[in-house]
Design a protein around this motif. Sequence first.
Motif, PDB file in Angstrom:
ATOM      1  N   TYR A 114     -23.800 -92.560  44.837  1.00  0.00           N
ATOM      2  CA  TYR A 114     -24.333 -91.292  45.323  1.00  0.00           C
ATOM      3  C   TYR A 114     -25.842 -91.405  45.532  1.00  0.00           C
ATOM      4  N   GLY A 115     -26.329 -90.570  46.434  1.00  0.00           N
ATOM      5  CA  GLY A 115     -27.747 -90.582  46.768  1.00  0.00           C
ATOM      6  C   GLY A 115     -28.000 -89.518  47.815  1.00  0.00           C
ATOM      7  N   LYS A 116     -29.051 -89.698  48.580  1.00  0.00           N
ATOM      8  CA  LYS A 116     -29.400 -88.687  49.581  1.00  0.00           C
ATOM      9  C   LYS A 116     -29.382 -89.281  50.980  1.00  0.00           C
ATOM     10  N   ILE A 117     -28.848 -88.515  51.940  1.00  0.00           N
ATOM     11  CA  ILE A 117     -29.030 -88.909  53.336  1.00  0.00           C
ATOM     12  C   ILE A 117     -29.787 -87.789  54.046  1.00  0.00           C
ATOM     13  N   ASN A 118     -30.924 -88.166  54.588  1.00  0.00           N
ATOM     14  CA  ASN A 118     -31.885 -87.214  55.152  1.00  0.00           C
ATOM     15  C   ASN A 118     -32.091 -86.012  54.220  1.00  0.00           C
ATOM     16  N   ASN A 121     -27.652 -84.351  49.444  1.00  0.00           N
ATOM     17  CA  ASN A 121     -26.861 -85.136  48.494  1.00  0.00           C
ATOM     18  C   ASN A 121     -25.531 -85.541  49.109  1.00  0.00           C
ATOM     19  N   LEU A 122     -25.107 -86.745  48.805  1.00  0.00           N
ATOM     20  CA  LEU A 122     -23.812 -87.215  49.318  1.00  0.00           C
ATOM     21  C   LEU A 122     -23.243 -88.276  48.383  1.00  0.00           C
ATOM     22  N   THR A 123     -21.931 -88.189  48.131  1.00  0.00           N
ATOM     23  CA  THR A 123     -21.234 -89.246  47.395  1.00  0.00           C
ATOM     24  C   THR A 123     -20.466 -90.067  48.416  1.00  0.00           C
ATOM     25  N   PHE A 158     -18.303 -85.423  50.169  1.00  0.00           N
ATOM     26  CA  PHE A 158     -17.788 -86.778  49.943  1.00  0.00           C
ATOM     27  C   PHE A 158     -17.536 -87.467  51.271  1.00  0.00           C
ATOM     28  N   LEU A 159     -18.041 -88.706  51.366  1.00  0.00           N
ATOM     29  CA  LEU A 159     -17.802 -89.524  52.566  1.00  0.00           C
ATOM     30  C   LEU A 159     -17.031 -90.764  52.168  1.00  0.00           C
ATOM     31  N   MET A 160     -15.910 -90.999  52.849  1.00  0.00           N
ATOM     32  CA  MET A 160     -15.122 -92.213  52.608  1.00  0.00           C
ATOM     33  C   MET A 160     -15.248 -93.110  53.828  1.00  0.00           C
TER      34      MET A 160
END
Length: 298
Positions: A114-118, A121-123, A158-160
Amino acid sequence: MPWFKRADKGIQTPTEQKKETPDGLWYKCPSCKTVTSMAEHRKNLNTCVQCGHHDRIGSKEYFAILFDDNEFTELDENLTSGDPLNFVDSKPYPQRIAATQKATGLKDAVRTAYGKINGQNLTIACMDFAFIGGSMGSVVGEKIARAIDHARKTRTPFLMISKSGGARMMEAGFSLMQMAKTSAKLALLSEEKLPYISLLTDPTTGGVTASYAMLGDFNIAEPGALIGFAGPRVIKETIGKDLPKGFQSAEFVLEHGFLDFIIDRKQLKARLSELLSMVLLPEDVTVPAKNKKAEKAS
Ligand SMILES: [Zn+2]
């Protein structure tokens, strides 16, 4: 007499002694044969400068593309596979795992973080095809399930990123159970109204397509990715007919209504964060009232 005479017929070099083309200065596109410098190719995120052909990349590259400044926290980094069936094919399963871990530097076919995109927050769970064909075994299923739990706990989308040949044969039934487990976890994510984006990359097939890869609120794909359940060769042999042109390509699958859109890797980060900002309204990120159904059942 000729000055050169072949003493033995055919090519005698064993596979392990064959010289691989060095990962050198030049890249030749397998699709349009354009030659560019490797540096240029990498700068273009491993897509062809001429025709846009997308090369396969792994979790390391996707994390670098997506996470701001390549900063992220990895989840369940050291989870590794057991050998529940004492499975032996050309070598025992634990040996195959150990050899693959050594060759790839990976622990299994998925990495979660997990972290940040632009700034959002995103896992992310991202599969690695280099690890036994991106096959889905117990570790893959468990890590994805835990990443979804992490997304639920922290109220993040959540992104897979799928890239898989399907279930891992060496774990047989245990692999198949991962389909149900991950799907059930995604249902919980959905109940809590957290967005799930599924990115299908080349190739996404088998049990992965038949479970989490197709369950996204948005199912998106990279251009030219092979997407299907059984591979084209198997289908062709079964039905005994030639398949239509471009069968099982992302473009074909999109045209037949299984995808929402196709995204060029160079636009991936920008489009994903745009999408997230559209679906993540402030009221979405508040903790919902406790699930009444679950309370009744317990
Ligand atoms: Zn090309």
